[in-house]
Design a protein around this motif. Sequence first.
Motif, mmCIF file in Angstrom:
data_model
loop_
_atom_site.group_PDB
_atom_site.id
_atom_site.type_symbol
_atom_site.label_atom_id
_atom_site.label_comp_id
_atom_site.label_asym_id
_atom_site.label_seq_id
_atom_site.Cartn_x
_atom_site.Cartn_y
_atom_site.Cartn_z
ATOM 1 N N HIS A 136 -7.381 -2.595 -2.133
ATOM 2 C CA HIS A 136 -5.930 -2.718 -1.924
ATOM 3 C C HIS A 136 -5.535 -2.496 -0.468
ATOM 4 C CE1 HIS A 136 -5.469 1.828 -3.052
ATOM 5 N NE2 HIS A 136 -5.296 1.714 -1.764
ATOM 6 N N HIS B 80 0.840 -1.204 0.000
ATOM 7 C CA HIS B 80 0.000 0.000 0.000
ATOM 8 C C HIS B 80 0.874 1.253 0.000
ATOM 9 C CE1 HIS B 80 -4.039 1.570 1.928
ATOM 10 N NE2 HIS B 80 -3.778 2.139 0.771
ATOM 11 N N HIS C 270 -3.697 9.333 1.372
ATOM 12 C CA HIS C 270 -2.813 8.350 2.010
ATOM 13 C C HIS C 270 -1.883 9.008 3.023
ATOM 14 C CE1 HIS C 270 -4.400 5.864 -1.245
ATOM 15 N NE2 HIS C 270 -4.125 4.859 -0.447
ATOM 16 N N TRP D 68 -13.359 6.213 0.278
ATOM 17 C CA TRP D 68 -12.981 6.502 1.651
ATOM 18 C C TRP D 68 -14.219 6.882 2.442
ATOM 19 C CZ3 TRP D 68 -7.715 7.039 3.383
ATOM 20 C CH2 TRP D 68 -6.772 6.797 2.376
ATOM 21 N N ASP E 196 -9.426 4.092 4.476
ATOM 22 C CA ASP E 196 -9.277 3.675 3.088
ATOM 23 C C ASP E 196 -10.038 2.367 2.898
ATOM 24 O OD1 ASP E 196 -8.399 2.888 0.574
ATOM 25 O OD2 ASP E 196 -6.274 3.312 0.988
HETATM 26 FE FE LIG Z 1 -5.110 3.123 -0.480
#
Ligand SMILES: [Fe+2]
Length: 178
Positions: free
Chosen positions: A144, A27, A81, A107, A140
């Motif tokens: 992923h 990530h 992020h 998100w 998140d």
């Molecule tokens: Fe992410």
Amino acid sequence: MAYSVPPLPYPYDALEPHIDKATMEFHYDKHHQAYVDKANAALEGTEWADMPVEEVLKNLDSLPADKKMAVKNNAGGHYNHSLFWESMSGDGGGAPEGELNQFGSGWSWLVRDGSGLAVVGSANQDNPVSQGSVPLLGVDVWEHAYYLKYQNRRPDYIDAWWNVVLWSKVAERFAAAG
Ligand SMILES: [Fe+2]
């Protein structure tokens, strides 16, 4: 100056067992770096290249049409992020809790807006800062972020994620937003 991925404030395995080391490596090293590289490519040579990412996201409507989507998705990914890594800690968890839901890639956010606190979802890499709110905490929920450990069990990931939320950082953002 071009954007770069900020240092991770803890080792890759610091959030185990809730967020596993392999997910963190992928990530942070791959996904976040890709957002940074694509944001830099989109902004290179423009007047926006030297602007703090938060300012860019507050002013998406001023971007040239041919840049807007790439910047929204990738500068957004960089900003989201960066907030996310800082919002977690191996010493996190505890109260308060909350109800954060977002379906599809995106998100869920706790924000400070004009009326107080609100919980909002955002698709893709959108950030509520583009709507004039201040993001205090975001989770998140792109696959992923959890697929390696939790596969399709997104609720299990979110339950575990509450154990690493760094509430002191959330409180700091709330105070700064006032
Ligand atoms: Fe992410």
